[in-house]
Design an enzyme around this catalytic site. Structure first.
Site, PDB file in Angstrom:
ATOM      1  N   ILE A  13      21.839  44.742  37.733  1.00  0.00           N
ATOM      2  CA  ILE A  13      21.503  44.347  39.102  1.00  0.00           C
ATOM      3  C   ILE A  13      21.579  45.547  40.030  1.00  0.00           C
ATOM      4  O   ILE A  13      20.739  45.717  40.923  1.00  0.00           O
ATOM      5  CB  ILE A  13      22.433  43.207  39.591  1.00  0.00           C
ATOM      6  CG1 ILE A  13      22.436  42.039  38.610  1.00  0.00           C
ATOM      7  CG2 ILE A  13      21.982  42.712  40.965  1.00  0.00           C
ATOM      8  CD1 ILE A  13      23.410  40.927  38.973  1.00  0.00           C
ATOM      9  N   GLU A  85      32.940  44.140  34.878  1.00  0.00           N
ATOM     10  CA  GLU A  85      32.747  43.617  33.525  1.00  0.00           C
ATOM     11  C   GLU A  85      32.262  42.187  33.702  1.00  0.00           C
ATOM     12  O   GLU A  85      32.879  41.404  34.440  1.00  0.00           O
ATOM     13  CB  GLU A  85      34.060  43.644  32.750  1.00  0.00           C
ATOM     14  CG  GLU A  85      34.606  45.037  32.483  1.00  0.00           C
ATOM     15  CD  GLU A  85      33.823  45.777  31.428  1.00  0.00           C
ATOM     16  OE1 GLU A  85      33.045  45.128  30.700  1.00  0.00           O
ATOM     17  OE2 GLU A  85      33.981  47.008  31.321  1.00  0.00           O
ATOM     18  N   THR A 132      30.033  35.678  41.582  1.00  0.00           N
ATOM     19  CA  THR A 132      29.288  34.824  40.662  1.00  0.00           C
ATOM     20  C   THR A 132      29.557  33.349  40.935  1.00  0.00           C
ATOM     21  O   THR A 132      30.618  32.986  41.469  1.00  0.00           O
ATOM     22  CB  THR A 132      29.694  35.135  39.202  1.00  0.00           C
ATOM     23  OG1 THR A 132      29.122  34.176  38.316  1.00  0.00           O
ATOM     24  CG2 THR A 132      31.202  35.098  39.035  1.00  0.00           C
ATOM     25  N   ASP A 133      28.620  32.507  40.535  1.00  0.00           N
ATOM     26  CA  ASP A 133      28.840  31.061  40.658  1.00  0.00           C
ATOM     27  C   ASP A 133      29.890  30.552  39.669  1.00  0.00           C
ATOM     28  O   ASP A 133      30.407  29.440  39.812  1.00  0.00           O
ATOM     29  CB  ASP A 133      27.528  30.296  40.464  1.00  0.00           C
ATOM     30  CG  ASP A 133      26.833  30.567  39.141  1.00  0.00           C
ATOM     31  OD1 ASP A 133      27.354  31.352  38.326  1.00  0.00           O
ATOM     32  OD2 ASP A 133      25.746  29.996  38.926  1.00  0.00           O
ATOM     33  N   GLU A 134      30.241  31.365  38.669  1.00  0.00           N
ATOM     34  CA  GLU A 134      31.182  30.915  37.652  1.00  0.00           C
ATOM     35  C   GLU A 134      32.600  30.723  38.193  1.00  0.00           C
ATOM     36  O   GLU A 134      33.428  30.065  37.554  1.00  0.00           O
ATOM     37  CB  GLU A 134      31.183  31.870  36.458  1.00  0.00           C
ATOM     38  CG  GLU A 134      29.839  31.898  35.742  1.00  0.00           C
ATOM     39  CD  GLU A 134      29.865  32.661  34.440  1.00  0.00           C
ATOM     40  OE1 GLU A 134      30.832  32.483  33.672  1.00  0.00           O
ATOM     41  OE2 GLU A 134      28.929  33.431  34.176  1.00  0.00           O
ATOM     42  N   TYR A 158      36.656  36.044  32.477  1.00  0.00           N
ATOM     43  CA  TYR A 158      35.706  36.708  33.377  1.00  0.00           C
ATOM     44  C   TYR A 158      35.668  36.018  34.729  1.00  0.00           C
ATOM     45  O   TYR A 158      35.817  36.655  35.781  1.00  0.00           O
ATOM     46  CB  TYR A 158      34.305  36.710  32.763  1.00  0.00           C
ATOM     47  CG  TYR A 158      33.214  36.955  33.793  1.00  0.00           C
ATOM     48  CD1 TYR A 158      33.163  38.145  34.515  1.00  0.00           C
ATOM     49  CD2 TYR A 158      32.228  35.991  34.042  1.00  0.00           C
ATOM     50  CE1 TYR A 158      32.178  38.360  35.469  1.00  0.00           C
ATOM     51  CE2 TYR A 158      31.249  36.200  34.988  1.00  0.00           C
ATOM     52  CZ  TYR A 158      31.231  37.383  35.700  1.00  0.00           C
ATOM     53  OH  TYR A 158      30.261  37.592  36.653  1.00  0.00           O
ATOM     54  N   LYS A 162      36.828  37.444  38.515  1.00  0.00           N
ATOM     55  CA  LYS A 162      35.950  37.498  39.689  1.00  0.00           C
ATOM     56  C   LYS A 162      36.518  36.658  40.835  1.00  0.00           C
ATOM     57  O   LYS A 162      36.440  37.045  42.008  1.00  0.00           O
ATOM     58  CB  LYS A 162      34.543  37.034  39.333  1.00  0.00           C
ATOM     59  CG  LYS A 162      33.786  37.967  38.414  1.00  0.00           C
ATOM     60  CD  LYS A 162      33.587  39.358  39.017  1.00  0.00           C
ATOM     61  CE  LYS A 162      32.592  39.354  40.164  1.00  0.00           C
ATOM     62  NZ  LYS A 162      32.332  40.727  40.669  1.00  0.00           N
ATOM     63  N   ASN A 188      21.331  35.909  36.852  1.00  0.00           N
ATOM     64  CA  ASN A 188      20.217  36.811  37.121  1.00  0.00           C
ATOM     65  C   ASN A 188      19.440  37.130  35.852  1.00  0.00           C
ATOM     66  O   ASN A 188      19.993  37.115  34.746  1.00  0.00           O
ATOM     67  CB  ASN A 188      20.735  38.130  37.701  1.00  0.00           C
ATOM     68  CG  ASN A 188      21.065  38.076  39.184  1.00  0.00           C
ATOM     69  OD1 ASN A 188      20.797  39.005  39.921  1.00  0.00           O
ATOM     70  ND2 ASN A 188      21.677  36.990  39.629  1.00  0.00           N
ATOM     71  N   GLY A 305      35.676  27.144  25.762  1.00  0.00           N
ATOM     72  CA  GLY A 305      35.659  26.873  27.191  1.00  0.00           C
ATOM     73  C   GLY A 305      34.294  26.969  27.839  1.00  0.00           C
ATOM     74  O   GLY A 305      34.181  27.282  29.034  1.00  0.00           O
ATOM     75  N   HIS A 306      33.246  26.695  27.083  1.00  0.00           N
ATOM     76  CA  HIS A 306      31.885  26.896  27.580  1.00  0.00           C
ATOM     77  C   HIS A 306      31.565  25.904  28.706  1.00  0.00           C
ATOM     78  O   HIS A 306      31.563  24.691  28.508  1.00  0.00           O
ATOM     79  CB  HIS A 306      30.896  26.711  26.427  1.00  0.00           C
ATOM     80  CG  HIS A 306      29.565  27.356  26.678  1.00  0.00           C
ATOM     81  ND1 HIS A 306      28.598  27.451  25.712  1.00  0.00           N
ATOM     82  CD2 HIS A 306      29.046  27.946  27.790  1.00  0.00           C
ATOM     83  CE1 HIS A 306      27.547  28.063  26.206  1.00  0.00           C
ATOM     84  NE2 HIS A 306      27.793  28.367  27.465  1.00  0.00           N
TER      85      HIS A 306
END
Length: 344
Positions: A13, A85, A132-134, A158, A162, A188, A305-306
């Protein structure tokens, strides 16, 4: 005229942001700071390095002294923080790097910005943090999309790293008065993306005749955002966004993983049927032998954990700043495929 420091500018990005900005704001000066880890590639910026308004610095956001010197010596007034990361699978197998880069690294940037912009010689500035939206967790099939008031509920190392960095950025605004903004984007895709993420992985594996790994049933849903739509959103935030605010940037483009894989397979098969030169260039691609790439699809064990679904509500940035995505998969996927075909 702005003087920008872009962290992670040799990554996916960040690279696209650099080209977007240099093309639109020809009088602005950009300094890229990048550690050139596996996902950063200085060659991404070859064209930018011919521009006298651009400078590349090989260094790490963990080096606070270096960051302070760059902000001071280049009279930086805008810091856009992409460096991170970002691969969930890697964070599951090795979370330490994610805490170090995403949390400690972001804190180092904040400390450096505070020292130069607030403590030493107060001046107008902006620290923009890419998130991030995560951080919001996972949605059920019929849940409304994430908005800026959705409580944080990160489910991977991750996402947790964030979320932590987001909180630090907010804290430096509330506590010290640092002029910050945050954007939380959806998935993205586009040129320069490292082939560990879904779309470039599928493209490159098809071209090389390798299996297409699909987690579980492949029905996980993501909102997809073309990278330059993301960059336009960041541009609007830097131009008109209110300090201390968070803005979600989405593509209004929800797809299941398996449908994306099938769509990319179809696009590549169509390309090979229309351009026979591709058969010589990519002899291992199933389409070179008259087979459809879908034969490569291989369902694998779902990752730990998906998250089942992400979706971003971008009403705030749309209504307040005039944002709207310009690409959907009808236009964005073919553009992305053509880039990868041209970058053999």
């Amino acid at each position: 005229m702005k003087n920008l420091l872009v962290t992670g500018g040799a990554g996916f990005i960040g690279t696209n942001f650099v080209y977007y900005w240099l093309n639109k704001y020809k009088d602005d000066h950009i300094v890229v700071l990048d550690a050139l880890t596996y996902a950063g590639n200085k060659d991404n910026l070859t064209k930018a390095q011919k521009n006298p308004k651009f400078e590349f610095v090989h260094g790490n956001i963990l080096d606070q002294t270096l960051v302070e010197s760059l902000i001071k010596n280049h009279t930086i007034d805008t810091l856009v923080h992409f460096a991170a990361e970002s691969h969930v699978d890697r964070s599951i197998n090795g979370p330490d790097e994610f805490i170090t880069t995403n949390v400690v690294g972001t804190h180092n940037l904040l400390k450096a910005a505070k020292k130069i912009w607030l403590d030493d010689n107060p001046k107008n500035h902006r620290f923009h943090h890419i998130s991030t939206d995560e951080v919001y967790g996972s949605l059920k099939q019929d849940d409304p999309a994430f908005n800026e008031n959705t409580p944080y509920a990160p489910n991977s190392p991750y996402a947790a790293s964030k979320a932590s960095s987001d909180h630090l950025v907010r804290a430096y605004h509330k506590t010290y008065g640092l002029q910050v903004t945050i954007s939380n984007c959806s998935n993205n895709y586009g040129p320069f993306q490292f082939p560990e993420k879904l779309i470039p992985l599928i493209i490159t594996n098809i071209l090389n005749g390798k299996p297409l790994p699909v987690y579980g049933d492949g029905r996980q849903i993501r909102d997809w955002l073309y990278v330059d739509d993301h960059n336009r959103g960041v541009d609007l935030i830097l131009d008109k966004g209110k300090t201390g605010e968070t803005y979600n940037i989405g593509g209004n483009n929800e797809w299941t993983n398996i449908d994306i894989v099938n769509r990319v397979c179809d696009l590549i098969h169509e390309e090979f049927s229309q351009d026979r030169k591709l058969v010589q260039r990519f002899p291992n691609c199933p389409s070179s032998r008259g087979n459809h790439p879908k034969i490569l699809i291989s369902h694998v064990k779902d990752r730990l954990g998906h998250d089942r679904r992400y979706a971003v509500n971008a009403d705030k940035i749309s209504s307040n700043l005039g944002y709207s995505p310009g690409e959907d998969f009808k236009t964005g996927l073919p553009k992305t495929l053509q880039w990868f075909l041209a970058q053999e």
